[in-house]
Design a protein around this motif. Structure first.
Motif, mmCIF file in Angstrom:
data_model
loop_
_atom_site.group_PDB
_atom_site.id
_atom_site.type_symbol
_atom_site.label_atom_id
_atom_site.label_comp_id
_atom_site.label_asym_id
_atom_site.label_seq_id
_atom_site.Cartn_x
_atom_site.Cartn_y
_atom_site.Cartn_z
ATOM 1 N N TYR A 167 0.858 -1.185 0.000
ATOM 2 C CA TYR A 167 0.000 0.000 0.000
ATOM 3 C C TYR A 167 0.894 1.234 0.000
ATOM 4 C CZ TYR A 167 -2.790 -3.846 1.652
ATOM 5 O OH TYR A 167 -3.382 -5.085 1.755
ATOM 6 N N VAL A 168 0.526 2.193 -0.814
ATOM 7 C CA VAL A 168 1.290 3.444 -0.823
ATOM 8 C C VAL A 168 0.377 4.550 -0.311
ATOM 9 C CG1 VAL A 168 2.606 5.093 -2.210
ATOM 10 C CG2 VAL A 168 2.611 2.682 -2.832
ATOM 11 N N CYS A 169 0.684 5.064 0.831
ATOM 12 C CA CYS A 169 -0.104 6.162 1.395
ATOM 13 C C CYS A 169 0.644 6.726 2.603
ATOM 14 C CB CYS A 169 -1.485 5.685 1.816
ATOM 15 S SG CYS A 169 -1.436 4.289 2.934
ATOM 16 N N SER A 170 0.163 7.831 3.085
ATOM 17 C CA SER A 170 0.815 8.418 4.267
ATOM 18 C C SER A 170 -0.245 9.130 5.109
ATOM 19 C CB SER A 170 1.905 9.401 3.819
ATOM 20 O OG SER A 170 1.338 10.364 2.970
ATOM 21 N N GLY A 171 0.179 9.665 6.241
ATOM 22 C CA GLY A 171 -0.694 10.462 7.106
ATOM 23 C C GLY A 171 -1.878 9.691 7.634
ATOM 24 N N GLU A 172 -3.031 10.338 7.546
ATOM 25 C CA GLU A 172 -4.246 9.793 8.139
ATOM 26 C C GLU A 172 -4.657 8.465 7.509
ATOM 27 O OE1 GLU A 172 -8.572 11.673 9.231
ATOM 28 O OE2 GLU A 172 -7.053 12.941 8.329
ATOM 29 N N ILE A 173 -4.493 8.403 6.175
ATOM 30 C CA ILE A 173 -4.893 7.167 5.480
ATOM 31 C C ILE A 173 -4.011 6.010 5.931
ATOM 32 C CG2 ILE A 173 -5.055 6.036 3.225
ATOM 33 C CD1 ILE A 173 -5.877 8.671 2.015
ATOM 34 N N ALA A 174 -2.726 6.280 6.081
ATOM 35 C CA ALA A 174 -1.808 5.222 6.519
ATOM 36 C C ALA A 174 -2.215 4.719 7.905
ATOM 37 C CB ALA A 174 -0.382 5.757 6.529
ATOM 38 N N ARG A 175 -2.565 5.667 8.762
ATOM 39 C CA ARG A 175 -2.963 5.259 10.127
ATOM 40 C C ARG A 175 -4.243 4.422 10.087
ATOM 41 N NH1 ARG A 175 -0.779 10.246 11.185
ATOM 42 N NH2 ARG A 175 -2.755 11.373 11.114
ATOM 43 N N SER A 176 -5.190 4.811 9.209
ATOM 44 C CA SER A 176 -6.428 4.024 9.079
ATOM 45 C C SER A 176 -6.128 2.624 8.577
ATOM 46 C CB SER A 176 -7.394 4.691 8.099
ATOM 47 O OG SER A 176 -7.670 5.996 8.491
ATOM 48 N N LEU A 177 -5.233 2.552 7.600
ATOM 49 C CA LEU A 177 -4.883 1.240 7.037
ATOM 50 C C LEU A 177 -4.258 0.327 8.073
ATOM 51 C CD1 LEU A 177 -3.366 1.568 3.444
ATOM 52 C CD2 LEU A 177 -5.629 0.852 4.110
ATOM 53 N N GLU A 178 -3.406 0.917 8.889
ATOM 54 C CA GLU A 178 -2.702 0.100 9.906
ATOM 55 C C GLU A 178 -3.685 -0.594 10.827
ATOM 56 O OE1 GLU A 178 0.043 2.692 11.861
ATOM 57 O OE2 GLU A 178 1.276 2.888 10.070
ATOM 58 N N ASN A 179 -4.853 0.066 10.997
ATOM 59 C CA ASN A 179 -5.842 -0.516 11.912
ATOM 60 C C ASN A 179 -6.782 -1.503 11.242
ATOM 61 O OD1 ASN A 179 -4.844 0.990 14.055
ATOM 62 N ND2 ASN A 179 -6.052 2.777 13.441
ATOM 63 N N MET A 180 -6.671 -1.611 9.928
ATOM 64 C CA MET A 180 -7.559 -2.549 9.224
ATOM 65 C C MET A 180 -7.102 -3.980 9.457
ATOM 66 S SD MET A 180 -8.442 -1.076 5.492
ATOM 67 C CE MET A 180 -9.386 0.390 5.247
ATOM 68 N N PRO A 181 -8.043 -4.911 9.622
ATOM 69 C CA PRO A 181 -7.645 -6.297 9.825
ATOM 70 C C PRO A 181 -6.979 -6.865 8.559
ATOM 71 C CG PRO A 181 -10.034 -6.096 9.593
ATOM 72 C CD PRO A 181 -9.498 -4.705 9.656
ATOM 73 N N GLY A 182 -5.947 -7.644 8.751
ATOM 74 C CA GLY A 182 -5.282 -8.333 7.631
ATOM 75 C C GLY A 182 -4.246 -7.494 6.910
#
Lengths: 505, 246
Positions: free
Chosen positions: A126-141
């Motif tokens: 995944y390529v992203c940063s900031g808020e989106i990256a933080r949201s992704l980190e919390n996604m299962p899997g």
């Protein structure tokens, strides 16, 4: 697409993903979603599918694009991608590029990520940063280590290929066209290379590389990149061989495909920064050109050829059979010799420019990448070496388009290459009805210079000695497949070796 | 689109029912269809034309598409059923003959006229840059414009003193003194302005490029005196030979 694409960034319309169009047309995905995928699916080296999620709002069709993205059913899209990639060994990784995304529908994306599967030996990134990256980190899997902050970081990670993913091709001591070919067939067969990320040319044993072999490095790397989506490297290069590679510019055209390679090998001073004793009469390092660079490339090689003729005037005079002296007749002979030479190269370069690519029914031209290199080695048994090639459609496909004939095999195509004028009456009217003499013209001029010519296309190569006739003197088939047509010319030195016999004083 | 080279094709006014189609300089293979359109345009608008003459004597010997131009002449013949002739230099014709074979393109030595698919081929001398230049100047004078003058670059590639060494019938052995070196060569007697050549005569030798592929050599006899070789060498201000411009 056969043109040289930069391998250090995601590539649109890469040959590995060209069947996407067909797949989407056959799929049951809504038209708006298909349109979005068609535009936003790219390829990245090595073996990676790159899904660019953001929409450029400055583009005229941005609203349509955003609509298409909203219409994506995550499960159906994920299933479509997974099924497509399952059969595609050329792709193992998937990158979801969320750079620049301003509307983040976490539920939809989570569904898409979950439904899309990478190969067993690949991964999802995944390529992203900031808020989106933080949201992704919390996604299962989702593994936090698979999130990269920028395209550059992501590409760098992909290009950092472990040794286990290399397809190593040990090259022999003396690398010429045939020994190079044997090594590729043995160590880089389809079976061995298709689940690797990099082809590594191991030069540990190499002591010499012929001019012809130098010229084939880049076209082969280009072809492997297009066919298998892989990168390349060279390893264990001795200082002397590195210098030789640099001098011939053999790897320079494909420098963005090379990883873990000393940049020193790639560098070539074109035009020369420092004049050595040969001035500008040294080798014309491997240059690339396309249809749009016809005038420039003609100017480039002609200028170098002039320098070579000026520096090696005696050698050229001997090849032209011109005796010493300065009369008008001799000057005219020299003019003829240089005309023949220039005419030959011009014809071959124009062949690439006009015929290596294709023209679609709507007039759209698919551009092929051409290559040219030259070198004079005045030593006996050597001579003037010229290479003109391309990674275009290949001779067999070109003949099938231009003549009313059963599509020939590669071996049949190279066999008839120097006698195509016999087929002029079979030339189709739709595909350039005026042409068809290029290779034979080169042959007629080479006959005057007593030159040799080898024509390679796909997996076949034919050698010709035009002064002995139009038929090939040797045809080899089942060689390592290389895209396009590759022509090697040698005008042999007429100088005989000096006697090494010593007489006692 | 690659820009077309200037002056690839000239269509001067028809004279006595003959349309001259003059090709010159480089011919871009992609331009052939536009050449055809231009020729067809003239033929359809002028019904007085009874003959078309394709003149290939000025085309660049290296950057030409002679085969395609020959095809164009044949297509013109087939389409318009007019008398069509092609003027081309022997070396270009010879290569076409070698490429296409005697059944399509008769050998140069065949009994004239040479007929290629209904088109008559006339073998002509390649037009030298000098005559191109002269003709262009004349055209400019006639038209009263300066633009029609073609600038032909003329460059001296070798200028030095020489000395006749031996005279054997028409074969003249000479020494040229260039760059402090003596170069021995052979000339033909016809290259000298006067027939009474004697060993020892000194001359000025000059080789000039008039246009790509067109080199002229001039020999001016300076003196029947016999200076020493050292004297000539000392006096020489030779330019180096520049074969790249040949």
């Amino acid at each position: 697409m056969h043109t040289h694409d930069l391998a250090e960034q995601p590539v649109e319309r890469h040959p590995v993903i060209l069947d996407l169009e067909q797949r989407l047309t056959a799929s049951k995905l809504p038209e708006a979603a298909s349109r979005f995928l068609r535009k936003h699916i790219l390829f990245a080296y090595p073996r990676t599918l790159w899904v660019r999620w953001s929409v450029n709002v400055r583009e005229p069709d941005a609203a349509e694009d955003i609509g298409g993205r909203h219409n994506l059913d995550p499960k159906k899209t994920g299933k479509f991608l997974s099924e497509w990639l399952k059969e595609k060994l050329e792709i193992k990784n998937i990158v979801f590029d969320l750079t620049g995304v301003t509307i983040f529908d976490s539920q939809k994306l989570a569904g898409l990520f979950a439904a899309t599967t990478a190969d067993a030996d690949g991964a999802k990134y995944y390529v992203c940063s900031g808020e989106i990256a933080r949201s992704l980190e919390n996604m299962p899997g989702i593994d936090a280590g698979a999130i990269y902050a920028s395209e550059k970081q992501m590409v760098n990670h992909l290009r950092d290929v472990p040794s286990s993913q290399r397809c190593v091709v040990p090259l022999p001591a003396s690398v010429d066209l045939l020994s190079f070919d044997r090594a590729l067939r043995r160590y880089a067969s389809v079976k061995k290379i298709r689940n690797r990320d990099v082809v590594a040319l191991d030069m540990e044993a190499v002591t010499t590389i012929s001019f012809d072999a130098h010229c084939m490095f880049s076209p082969i790397i280009h072809w492997l990149g297009h066919r298998y989506g892989i990168l390349a490297t060279v390893c264990n290069v001795s200082k002397r061989i590195g210098k030789d590679i640099k001098k011939h510019g053999s790897l320079r055209p494909m420098r963005s495909h090379l990883i873990q390679t000393e940049q020193e090998h790639l560098w070539r001073d074109e035009p020369p920064i420092s004049r050595n004793k040969l001035g500008n009469a040294g080798p014309l390092a491997l240059h690339t050109f396309t249809y749009f660079e016809r005038d420039e490339i003609h100017k480039t090689w002609m200028t170098r050829m002039d320098e070579m003729i000026r520096y090696y005037d005696e050698w050229f005079a001997s090849v032209g059979g011109i005796h010493k002296g300065l009369g008008q007749a001799r000057a005219d002979q020299m003019v003829s010799t240089t005309h023949w030479l220039r005419g030959t190269i011009k014809e071959l370069v124009d062949n690439v420019v006009y015929h290596a690519g294709s023209v679609e029914k709507n007039g759209k031209r698919n551009i092929a990448l051409g290559y040219i290199a030259m070198e004079v080695d005045p030593l006996p048994k050597e001579g003037l070496h010229i290479y003109v090639g391309d990674t275009g459609m290949g001779l067999a496909a070109g003949l099938a388009r231009s003549y009313d004939m059963k599509p020939p095999t590669d071996a049949q195509a190279v066999a008839m290459a120097m006698s195509l004028a016999e087929q002029l009456d079979q030339r189709t009217q739709s595909e350039d009805p005026w042409g068809g003499r290029g290779l034979e013209h080169a042959g007629a001029l080479l006959r005057r210079l007593k030159g040799r010519i080898s024509i390679r296309t796909g997996g076949a190569i034919a050698n010709f000695a035009p002064e002995k006739g139009r038929a090939a003197i040797k045809i080899r088939n089942n060689l390592y497949y290389v895209q396009g047509t590759h022509i090697h010319i040698r005008i042999p030195s007429k100088w005989k070796p000096l006697s090494s016999k010593r007489t006692p004083l | 689109m690659i820009p077309a080279s200037p002056l690839q094709l000239q269509l001067p006014p028809t004279r006595d029912g003959v349309l001259s189609v003059i090709f010159q300089d480089k011919s871009d293979p992609e331009e052939i269809p536009s050449f055809k359109r231009a020729i067809d345009g003239r033929l359809s608008s002028d019904k007085q034309i009874r003959k078309v003459s394709f003149d290939l004597s000025r085309i660049d010997p290296e950057m030409n598409a002679a085969g395609r131009l020959m095809d164009l002449a044949c297509a013109t013949y087939r389409q318009w059923r007019l008398q069509v002739e092609v003027k081309m230099p022997a070396d270009i014709y010879q290569i076409l003959h070698e490429i296409e074979g005697k059944d399509r393109v008769p050998a140069l030595t065949s009994k004239p006229p040479l007929i290629v698919r209904g088109v008559t081929v006339l073998i002509v001398e390649p037009l030298s840059a000098t005559s191109v230049e002269d003709e262009a100047k004349t055209a400019a004078e006639v038209a009263g414009t300066e633009n029609a003058v073609t600038e032909a670059e003329s460059k001296t590639i070798l200028c030095c003193r020489g000395k006749v060494r031996a005279v054997d019938g028409s074969l003249i052995t000479v020494s040229l003194f260039a760059e402090e070196e003596e170069i021995v060569g052979e000339f033909d007697r016809s290259q000298f302005s006067r027939p009474d050549l004697k060993p020892g005569m000194v001359f000025e030798y000059q080789a000039r490029i008039k246009a790509p592929g067109v080199t002229t050599v001039s020999i001016d006899l300076l003196t029947p005196q016999y200076p020493t070789d050292e004297e000539i060498l000392d006096a020489s201000e030779a330019l180096p030979v520049d074969f790249s411009k040949f």
